[in-house]
Design an enzyme around this catalytic site. Structure first.
Site, short mmCIF file in Angstrom:
data_model
loop_
_atom_site.label_atom_id
_atom_site.label_comp_id
_atom_site.label_asym_id
_atom_site.label_seq_id
_atom_site.Cartn_x
_atom_site.Cartn_y
_atom_site.Cartn_z
N SER A 81 0.80 -1.35 -0.03
CA SER A 81 -0.11 0.14 0.10
C SER A 81 1.07 1.25 0.38
CB SER A 81 -0.78 0.16 1.41
OG SER A 81 -0.21 -0.20 2.32
N GLU A 114 1.33 5.67 0.63
CA GLU A 114 0.75 6.79 1.08
C GLU A 114 1.06 8.20 0.21
OE1 GLU A 114 0.88 8.22 5.58
OE2 GLU A 114 2.37 9.64 4.89
N THR A 132 -2.46 11.97 3.07
CA THR A 132 -2.39 12.51 4.51
C THR A 132 -3.05 13.87 4.70
OG1 THR A 132 -0.50 13.84 3.70
CG2 THR A 132 0.02 11.57 4.33
N ALA A 181 -0.59 19.10 9.10
CA ALA A 181 -0.62 19.43 10.46
C ALA A 181 -1.73 20.48 10.79
CB ALA A 181 0.82 20.06 10.84
N HIS A 238 -6.93 10.06 5.59
CA HIS A 238 -6.45 10.38 6.97
C HIS A 238 -7.70 11.33 7.44
CE1 HIS A 238 -2.24 9.56 6.94
NE2 HIS A 238 -2.54 8.71 6.12
N ARG A 297 -4.69 11.14 15.80
CA ARG A 297 -4.91 12.62 16.51
C ARG A 297 -4.44 13.63 16.06
NH1 ARG A 297 -0.96 14.08 21.28
NH2 ARG A 297 0.04 15.06 19.24
N GLY A 298 -3.34 13.64 15.26
CA GLY A 298 -3.10 14.68 14.42
C GLY A 298 -1.87 15.68 15.15
N ASP A 299 -1.14 16.07 14.30
CA ASP A 299 -0.10 17.02 15.03
C ASP A 299 -0.66 18.40 15.14
OD1 ASP A 299 1.92 15.17 14.73
OD2 ASP A 299 2.40 15.69 12.51
N TYR A 349 3.59 2.73 16.93
CA TYR A 349 4.96 3.29 17.24
C TYR A 349 5.90 2.36 17.42
CZ TYR A 349 2.51 7.68 16.34
OH TYR A 349 1.50 8.64 15.52
N ASP A 355 3.04 3.04 24.23
CA ASP A 355 2.53 2.95 22.81
C ASP A 355 1.71 1.59 22.40
OD1 ASP A 355 3.82 5.32 21.62
OD2 ASP A 355 5.86 4.34 22.12
N PHE A 385 14.19 14.58 9.18
CA PHE A 385 12.49 14.28 9.36
C PHE A 385 12.45 13.31 10.58
CE2 PHE A 385 8.88 11.86 6.96
CZ PHE A 385 7.83 12.70 7.71
N HIS A 388 3.76 -0.86 4.08
CA HIS A 388 3.10 0.34 3.60
C HIS A 388 4.28 1.43 3.28
CE1 HIS A 388 -0.01 3.28 3.41
NE2 HIS A 388 0.40 4.14 4.15
#
Length: 288
Positions: free
Chosen positions: A7, A9, A40, A43, A69, A99-101, A139, A152, A210, A259
């Protein structure tokens, strides 16, 4: 060795040039017949409309199963669920719930006064609609906000119990770290698939920065190997060798799905998939 299911992204374009790059990437990777592709969310929800438009276009024009997302950031519960329902309205029924940044300049996540407090609440609300297959994040390296060992794993268990059917990991560089995480999840009673997230390395300098922002740990030997390869003009070869070896080890360890975080650059991902034995379906029409 059996070929993995794959898959991909993508991220939504924010300029005309980026739009061409996205559609070129989708066209290049579609013949690899991915199980799904994801798009995606920027942020702070900054690409909300762009994400929706990209998801709808890929779903309608390329015949791919798209997972959109969706985050909890800067939106009420009603607004967030409206976005989810808008995906269902165009036939998109998979969501990667995160949750998101926090928005740029905001140090930590603060829930919207009328919003979801965290990803567990978001997953539960999406599951209650009965409209979606829900994927979540995981994670192998400790999340930057994890307070204790095992957090986690326990948090992932809560998301699965709330209604998620699988998890996609943050990218990582230590295969053993993934296997340790997978074993810990199994010991916690998590039976849902945990799909390793793979980041093909186009530029080690960029990936290193990154990784630091994301909390992905870089083994010292790997850092040195890339420094040596760059000095010899062999960075691309080192990147391909490392990614192929890591994916091969994952598959040998029982992983069936991979992925790829493409960064809207198809070439290394395509080469890696072919090296792993993923067949190219030449009958897939490349939409102009």
């Amino acid at each position: 060795m059996p070929a993995p299911r794959v898959s991909f992204e993508f991220f939504p374009p924010q300029s005309l040039e980026a739009s061409f790059r996205l559609w070129d990437t989708v066209r290049a990777l579609a013949p690899l017949r991915p199980e799904f592709v994801s798009v995606t969310y920027g942020a702070g929800g900054t690409t909300r409309k762009l994400t929706h438009d990209a998801v709808a276009t890929i779903h309608a024009n390329y015949g791919l199963n798209v997972a959109a997302h969706l985050t909890c950031v800067d939106a009420s519960r009603a607004e967030t669920l409206d976005i989810a329902h808008s995906y269902a309205d165009v036939g998109v029924t998979e969501i990667v719930a995160l949750r998101g940044d926090p928005p740029k300049g905001q140090g930590s996540f603060t829930p919207h006064p009328d919003g979801f407090a965290d990803s567990v609440e978001l997953v539960a609300a999406l599951a209650e609609t009965g409209k979606f297959k829900i994927r979540v994040g995981a994670y192998p390296d400790p999340h930057p906000e994890a307070r204790a060992p095992g957090d986690d794993v326990r948090w992932l268990k809560r998301k699965i119990d709330a209604g998620a059917s699988s998890a996609i990991t943050q990218f990582f560089f230590d295969t053993d770290a993934f296997f340790r995480f997978r074993d810990a999840c199994a010991a916690e009673g998590i039976a849902a698939p945990i799909i390793p997230g793979i980041l093909p390395i186009e530029s080690w300098t960029g990936v290193r920065k990154f990784a630091t922002r994301c909390g992905a740990l870089i083994p010292a030997k790997l850092d040195q190997a890339f420094d040596d390869a760059i000095a010899k003009g062999r960075e691309a070869e080192q990147a391909m060798d490392f990614a192929t070896d890591m994916c091969t080890r994952l598959i040998a360890g029982g992983v069936q799905d991979l992925h790829f975080y493409t960064l809207n650059k198809p070439h290394l991902t395509t080469a890696l998939c072919k090296a792993l034995g993923v067949e190219v379906d030449k009958s897939v029409e490349r939409v102009a």
